[in-house]
Write a protein that holds these residues in place. Sequence first.
Motif: not given
Length: 791
Positions: A33-34, A37-38, A184, A259-260, A272, A277, A360, A661
């Motif tokens: 998952y992380t 997200e990255r 993504n 995104h983060l 995100g 994360i 996600s 979220q």
Amino acid sequence: MTWRHLSRHKTYTALNVLGLALGIASFVLIGGYTRFERSFDRMHAPNIYRVESRFYRGNDMTDDWPTSTNGYAPAIKDNLSGIASYTRINWYNSERVVRYGEVKFREEHVCYADSNFFSFFAYPLLKGDPATVLREVNTIVLSASAARKYFGQADPMGRILDVSTEAGTLHCAVTGVFKDIPSNSTMQFSFLISWATTPEWLKRFWYMHESYTFVQLTPGADIHAIEAGFPAVAERYKTGPALKDLRWAIHLVPLPDIHLNPAKSYEIEVKGNRFAIDLLDVIAYLILLIACVNYINLATTKALDRAREVGIRKVSGALPAFLVAQFLAESAGIFLCAAFLALPVVAFSGPWLVEHFGVSGFLFDWMVVLRIAVLLTVAALASGIYPALVLVRLQPAIVLKGRFTFSARGVRMRKAMVAFQFGASLVLIAGTIAVYRQMDFMSRQNTGVRLAQTVVVKAPGAGSDLNHKMPDAKTAFLALPGVISVTASGAVPGKEVATFGANRRYGAPKSDERLYEMLRVDHDFIDAYGLQLVAGRGFDITRPGDSTGVVLNESAVRQFGFASPAAAVGQKVWLETIDSRPDVVLGVVRDYHQQSLQKPFTPIVLCMDPKLGWVPVKYFSIKIASTDAPALLKPVWDRFFPESSFDFFYLDDFYSRQYRQEIQFSRTILVFSSLAILIACMGLLGLTAYTTARRTKEIGVRKVLGASVRHILGLLTWDVVRLILWCSLGALPLAFLVIRRWLDGYAFRAPLTWWQWVVPVVVLVFIALGTTGWLSFRAAVARPVDSLKEE
């Protein structure tokens, strides 16, 4: 030999394998998952940056936006070195109605994009040439899913789509089809219209910050020099009156970081949370470490059982290296079994987490697989080497005489490992409580606006003659049974207003201009949403002059510099683009939560001025007491706006989606924190079972000498309780720092209370006693004769 030992000690093996399997599965799931997200936007070429706008008065930054004007990119390219190429995508009013024959849908993102967009980014085209698909006027490129939705299996190339815009309807020829945008990617869109279709005056306009501008830098380009050089370039182009007294600057943000990064105003994409994360990554390593500590603890505790075996083998000539290799093989065997058991857990849990927890996505690319393989190898070696060295260092003469006991150093090491598990569990429990308290706090807060029984219908597209039809449409809606009120506005609660104006008080110099959110409303908006007036009045339909008045919220009153809400009423303000006359402040409403409690109150100007044509009406809010509102409303909609699709949502559900979220994060934290505690309890259970078995004769002697069951129970459980209390001294301050750091991301947050730090300790004590209590009780009530009869 390894298999024989593992199969002979089934309980020991099962606890180890199950604990490690849960630890590995949790690590893999969180890691996938992380990693996902990255992974955002890493499919594109390197050295791509988004040009974000910043404004300064002196050294103070007044505004920070992710968007820029259409004029930024060519000015940067022409005047600053280090820019290889640029591209733009304009998101302004990108929600449009698209029609092909009788097929019509409202599409969320139909954007204008530069002709080199598909050459600049790595979004693959299925049909069309990247160099030419967006070159001509009135051309459009759509996604594969959109092509199927409008054209079925027919070839879409060359067919004409009708697209509504704020100025009318475009008739665009399809020149390309691109592969559906991956999940993504920060930018999500289904249609792109050629930049050449944009009105000529807008192509390089400097006073609408509505586009995303991306630049690709040349190798070795100095980012800071580009950022430092922009304000001087901007001075040559910002010739209009708005924001002229501010210093215009830019910030270049690497595309994969977007995104983060924290969300900003005007940002389209769902962001995100970098801190969340990072925290999940820490939890993943903690869970795996707890599982490994379990194994080490159980393995070293069982060293007493294997001491005689090792002593005999060493007397028989076994080399230390051979013995170490055997123990490492046992460790590798257990880890291998655990890894195979973890695979179906991951395969089942992944889709379940996506479906029920809103996760996600997961990304298990070669980097994730390599990291997992390396970590598991290291973990297997590290977990096996310590017990192996403990046993190999035994002196055969002492062991074979039955005098072997653990050293004080070994006991301290084992307690330290249990203490680590307890400390990690305390941090996780405290974190889970904090997350759920914040969720509860936000759900209970008064938003200052009524959301219930409200159906929101999106306003029709261009060409609907909305201004003329709206009064009759409102009357028709109000005539329906159950309809309580109808109001039109540019935004609804839960939606960023996202239309800004540079305004100032009447009589103030231009240098006093500040940015305000401009919310288009009608006479009924304040009453329909239950906004609380703290001074003055709202808009009155019987007073025609109110159309040139405004209502402010409390934040806007403070930013304009009025002494109080009452002092603001009757005063005049200059609104951007209206130079002929000021608008009068009619009233002031209490600050309400236009968006989630994660964001602070913002200065909002409620306006109706007909000269503010650039502040659009986008929504009809209809309060209705009916269980089948859409079926009741649609016939009226089709009568007045047949050319537009009927798109609606329930406002309370829409508003709650802002917390999606946070809810996902809280559930994820709860699941994996519970797993970490479960794994720690499994290790504690095995450790307690073994230690109580080793202390059977000691307990028997104590009972013969008069010790009560209560005394024996206290003896067996006090060590655990004392260890938890000592752990809390270090774990709770750490939890406090982590929780405060997380809460800093919320403008409105639940206060931290004393009981939040007591409850984790109490909960962990009960969990630990519940885990060990039965075994301790059984040992305490056992008959002494059974344990001493062999003496």
